[in-house]
Structure formats: C-alpha cells, structure tokens
Motif scaffolding. Structure first.
Motif, PDB file in Angstrom:
ATOM      1  N   UNK A  67       0.949  -1.165   0.239  1.00 20.51           N
ATOM      2  CA  UNK A  67       0.103  -0.144  -0.055  1.00 20.51           C
ATOM      3  C   UNK A  67       0.857   1.183  -0.409  1.00 20.51           C
ATOM      4  N   UNK A  68       2.303   0.980   0.708  1.00 17.96           N
ATOM      5  CA  UNK A  68       2.823   2.037   0.753  1.00 17.96           C
ATOM      6  C   UNK A  68       3.605   2.775  -0.877  1.00 17.96           C
ATOM      7  N   UNK A  69       3.474   0.952  -1.569  1.00 19.57           N
ATOM      8  CA  UNK A  69       4.677   1.604  -3.083  1.00 19.57           C
ATOM      9  C   UNK A  69       3.199   2.525  -3.564  1.00 19.57           C
ATOM     10  N   UNK A  70       1.657   1.609  -3.577  1.00 20.68           N
ATOM     11  CA  UNK A  70       0.834   2.020  -4.578  1.00 20.68           C
ATOM     12  C   UNK A  70      -0.067   3.183  -4.463  1.00 20.68           C
ATOM     13  N   UNK A  71       0.324   3.792  -3.166  1.00 21.35           N
ATOM     14  CA  UNK A  71      -0.325   5.126  -3.185  1.00 21.35           C
ATOM     15  C   UNK A  71      -0.047   5.756  -2.417  1.00 21.35           C
ATOM     16  N   UNK A  72       1.514   5.704  -2.389  1.00 20.51           N
ATOM     17  CA  UNK A  72       2.405   7.476  -1.845  1.00 20.51           C
ATOM     18  C   UNK A  72       3.655   7.137  -2.119  1.00 20.51           C
ATOM     19  N   UNK A  73       4.730   6.459  -2.371  1.00 20.51           N
ATOM     20  CA  UNK A  73       5.507   5.820  -3.409  1.00 20.51           C
ATOM     21  C   UNK A  73       5.314   6.066  -5.178  1.00 20.51           C
ATOM     22  N   UNK A  74       4.757   5.532  -5.116  1.00 17.39           N
ATOM     23  CA  UNK A  74       4.712   5.707  -7.100  1.00 17.39           C
ATOM     24  C   UNK A  74       3.944   6.887  -7.539  1.00 17.39           C
ATOM     25  N   UNK A  75       2.561   7.186  -6.144  1.00 14.81           N
ATOM     26  CA  UNK A  75       1.939   8.519  -7.290  1.00 14.81           C
ATOM     27  C   UNK A  75       2.774   9.554  -6.665  1.00 14.81           C
ATOM     28  N   UNK A  76       3.488   9.789  -5.853  1.00 15.45           N
ATOM     29  CA  UNK A  76       4.260  10.910  -5.449  1.00 15.45           C
ATOM     30  C   UNK A  76       6.139  10.822  -6.038  1.00 15.45           C
ATOM     31  N   UNK A  77       5.901  10.126  -7.116  1.00 17.63           N
ATOM     32  CA  UNK A  77       7.321   9.958  -7.402  1.00 17.63           C
ATOM     33  C   UNK A  77       7.030   9.436  -8.800  1.00 17.63           C
ATOM     34  N   UNK A  78       6.348   9.492  -9.531  1.00 19.00           N
ATOM     35  CA  UNK A  78       5.028   9.812 -11.371  1.00 19.00           C
ATOM     36  C   UNK A  78       5.883  10.460 -11.436  1.00 19.00           C
ATOM     37  N   UNK A  79       5.412  12.696 -11.610  1.00 20.89           N
ATOM     38  CA  UNK A  79       6.318  13.528 -11.957  1.00 20.89           C
ATOM     39  C   UNK A  79       7.555  13.646 -12.835  1.00 20.89           C
ATOM     40  N   UNK A  80       8.173  13.178 -11.756  1.00 24.63           N
ATOM     41  CA  UNK A  80       9.961  13.164 -11.490  1.00 24.63           C
ATOM     42  C   UNK A  80      10.241  12.010 -12.671  1.00 24.63           C
ATOM     43  N   UNK A  81       9.088  11.294 -12.618  1.00 28.80           N
ATOM     44  CA  UNK A  81       9.381  10.148 -13.573  1.00 28.80           C
ATOM     45  C   UNK A  81       9.537  10.872 -14.844  1.00 28.80           C
ATOM     46  N   UNK A  82       8.095  11.355 -15.346  1.00 33.74           N
ATOM     47  CA  UNK A  82       7.641  11.885 -16.478  1.00 33.74           C
ATOM     48  C   UNK A  82       8.475  12.260 -17.002  1.00 33.74           C
ATOM     49  N   UNK A  83       9.208  13.408 -15.760  1.00 32.69           N
ATOM     50  CA  UNK A  83       9.617  14.477 -16.791  1.00 32.69           C
ATOM     51  C   UNK A  83      11.090  13.615 -16.756  1.00 32.69           C
ATOM     52  N   UNK A  84      12.002  12.667 -16.179  1.00 31.44           N
ATOM     53  CA  UNK A  84      12.876  11.579 -17.328  1.00 31.44           C
ATOM     54  C   UNK A  84      12.203  10.859 -18.223  1.00 31.44           C
ATOM     55  N   UNK A  85      11.586  10.616 -18.022  1.00 33.05           N
ATOM     56  CA  UNK A  85      10.791   9.666 -19.859  1.00 33.05           C
ATOM     57  C   UNK A  85      11.183  10.866 -20.929  1.00 33.05           C
ATOM     58  N   UNK A  86      10.374  12.766 -20.584  1.00 32.20           N
ATOM     59  CA  UNK A  86      10.608  13.328 -21.296  1.00 32.20           C
ATOM     60  C   UNK A  86      12.340  13.530 -21.998  1.00 32.20           C
ATOM     61  N   UNK A  87      13.391  13.982 -21.038  1.00 30.88           N
ATOM     62  CA  UNK A  87      14.187  14.140 -20.798  1.00 30.88           C
ATOM     63  C   UNK A  87      15.232  13.104 -21.613  1.00 30.88           C
ATOM     64  N   UNK A  88      14.253  11.865 -21.589  1.00 27.29           N
ATOM     65  CA  UNK A  88      15.082  10.848 -22.011  1.00 27.29           C
ATOM     66  C   UNK A  88      15.238  10.327 -23.167  1.00 27.29           C
ATOM     67  N   UNK A  89      13.562  11.131 -24.260  1.00 27.74           N
ATOM     68  CA  UNK A  89      13.472  11.115 -25.298  1.00 27.74           C
ATOM     69  C   UNK A  89      14.146  11.820 -25.933  1.00 27.74           C
ATOM     70  N   UNK A  90      14.965  12.651 -25.973  1.00 29.96           N
ATOM     71  CA  UNK A  90      15.827  13.591 -26.424  1.00 29.96           C
ATOM     72  C   UNK A  90      17.577  12.873 -26.378  1.00 29.96           C
ATOM     73  N   UNK A  91      18.258  12.548 -25.386  1.00 29.62           N
ATOM     74  CA  UNK A  91      18.293  11.888 -25.197  1.00 29.62           C
ATOM     75  C   UNK A  91      18.961  10.598 -25.962  1.00 29.62           C
ATOM     76  N   UNK A  92      17.476   9.478 -26.219  1.00 35.39           N
ATOM     77  CA  UNK A  92      17.693   8.518 -26.906  1.00 35.39           C
ATOM     78  C   UNK A  92      18.249   8.875 -28.584  1.00 35.39           C
ATOM     79  N   UNK A  93      17.083  10.141 -28.523  1.00 34.94           N
ATOM     80  CA  UNK A  93      17.094  10.556 -30.314  1.00 34.94           C
ATOM     81  C   UNK A  93      18.698  11.147 -30.633  1.00 34.94           C
TER      82      UNK A  93
END
Length: 268
Positions: A173-199
């Motif tokens: 429950x800590x993972x699914x309701x606190x950690x993962x939702x709280x980390x989601x904005x930073x994860x999405x930022x990493x995906x966006x920056x990772x796209x630039x690096x991948x290209x």
C-alpha cells in the motif's frame, strides 16, 4: 467555478500568450539566417528558404521515409528498453539506500563516460546490426530515466510514509498509494528528457558506427556538398524530436494534473 477549473484556464491563457512570442522568435531567427546566408554563407550554408524547399522535397521522397523507418526501429526499441529497465531501477535505488551503494558507481560511470567511446566496444561485441544501435540508444536514455525516478522517490515526504505505517499500511500500500504516485511527476520528466537523449544516441550511432538511415543521409549529403538537403535532413530530425518531446510533455500534464493542482493550493 472550481479552483481547478480556474487554474486550468489560467495555464491555458499563459500557453496561448507564449505562442505569439515563439512565432516572433522563429521569424527573427529565419530572417537572420536568410540574411547571413545570402551575405556570407557561401556554398556550405544554404539560406532559410533553400533549406525549407529542400525539406519539402525530402518529405516527398521514399528514401527519407525508409531512413526514418530504419532509424526509428532503434529509437523505439532502445528507448522502450530504457523505460522498462530504468524506471524500476530508479525507484528501487530511491527506496533502498543499501542497493544504491552497490549500483551508484555504475550510474556515475554512465553519467560521465563519453558515449561515443562505447561504440567500438559495441561493434566488437555485437557487430554492426540493429542490436548494437538499440543498446546504444538505451544507454543514452536510461541515465535520465533512472536518475529522475530515483529523485522522485526521494522527494516523497517521509512523514507520509510514517503516517501510513502508523495506520497499519502494508509495504504494498505504501508503494501503490504513496511512493509511486508521489514519484510520478519526476518519472515523467525523466521520460521526457530521456527521449531527447535517445534521439541523440540514434543519430550518433548512425554517424560514427555505421552509415545508415538518417545518419547515412547526413554523411551522403555532406560528402556531395548538398547543403540544402543536409540542413533539411537535420530539420526533419529536430522536428521529430520536438514532436516526441511535446507528446511526452502532454502525457506528463495529463498524468500529473493532480500535482499541479496540489502545488497551486499550497501556494495559496
């Protein structure tokens, strides 16, 4: 009218207000490029209009679309691998400090090592095929994904975790309701920056390892001194990068809308 609706309209007005400035900047840049190319550009620097015409011509050729297809095979597979591997690794590093002690040194190596130096190692180990291009694209992108996922987990307020435990929350429950939702904005930022690096990795591997696809077109047009077509190819690559990053930014806004609302309420 709710606070969330007001904030959405405010953000939409800000985005709309930025569009004229962005268009004005593009016009100024195009005019400066055109003037410089006509005054002192010479053979190697085409004008903006020549580049625009060459870009349109390229979009109508089968050769370009074959190159785009081949290049994007490595991009899709490599970036997909970076996301599938990088997000869990980053989350685990952010959650378990002991694991980070063992893996942090390798992450730092990836951060500081010139990626072009890895290309000979890939050629010697897996050859010139698709596998080596996919691996290099993944290596380029995975660092940003891992680092941002780790940062997102660490940004979660420890008081929330302690409070959840005091109310009897399980680790799941800590993972699914606190950690993962709280980390989601930073994860999405990493995906966006990772796209630039991948290209970036996609193009570099084609320029330095094997002359194929979009990288092969760049080398061909450079060798034949076809500057408008060379610049047109680069413009198409940049347009693809901007499109993919914009899609990632749109997905980031959709998935993390609650975070923006929470920030706006905290500011009040």
């Amino acid at each position: 009218m709710s606070v969330a609706t007001t904030n959405q309209r405010r953000r939409r007005r800000i985005r709309d207000a930025n569009l004229p400035y962005q268009l004005a900047t593009l016009v100024v840049f195009a005019a400066a490029w055109e003037i410089y190319a006509r005054v002192s550009g010479g053979l190697l620097i085409p004008s903006f209009t020549e580049t625009a015409v060459a870009t349109v011509e390229l979009l109508g050729t089968a050769e370009l679309w074959r190159a785009v297809y081949v290049s994007n095979q490595a991009l899709v597979l490599g970036f997909g691998a970076a996301v599938v591997i990088g997000i869990p690794v980053g989350i685990l590093l952010g959650r378990f400090r002991l694991l980070e002690r063992y893996l942090d040194v390798y992450l730092n190596i990836l951060l500081i090592t010139p990626m072009a130096a890895i290309i000979p190692l890939l050629v010697m180990s897996v050859g010139f095929g698709l596998a080596s291009r996919v691996i290099l694209v993944a290596v380029f992108a995975i660092v940003m994904v891992v680092v941002n996922a780790r940062t997102g987990v660490r940004q979660v307020d420890p008081a929330l975790i302690e409070m959840a435990r005091s109310f009897g929350a399980s680790e799941r429950q800590i993972w699914t309701r606190i950690l993962l939702p709280g980390a989601l904005p930073a994860i999405m930022t990493g995906i966006r920056l990772g796209i630039g690096r991948a290209i970036t990795g996609m193009v570099i591997v084609e320029l330095l390892m094997v002359s194929t696809a979009l990288g092969g077109l760049i080398l061909e047009y450079r060798g034949l001194f076809k500057a408008p077509l060379l610049y047109g190819t680069i413009v198409i690559i940049l347009a693809e990068a901007i499109l993919l990053i914009s899609v990632a930014r749109w997905g980031e806004r959709k998935l993390t809308r609650w975070a923006e609302t929470t920030t706006a309420r905290s500011a009040k």
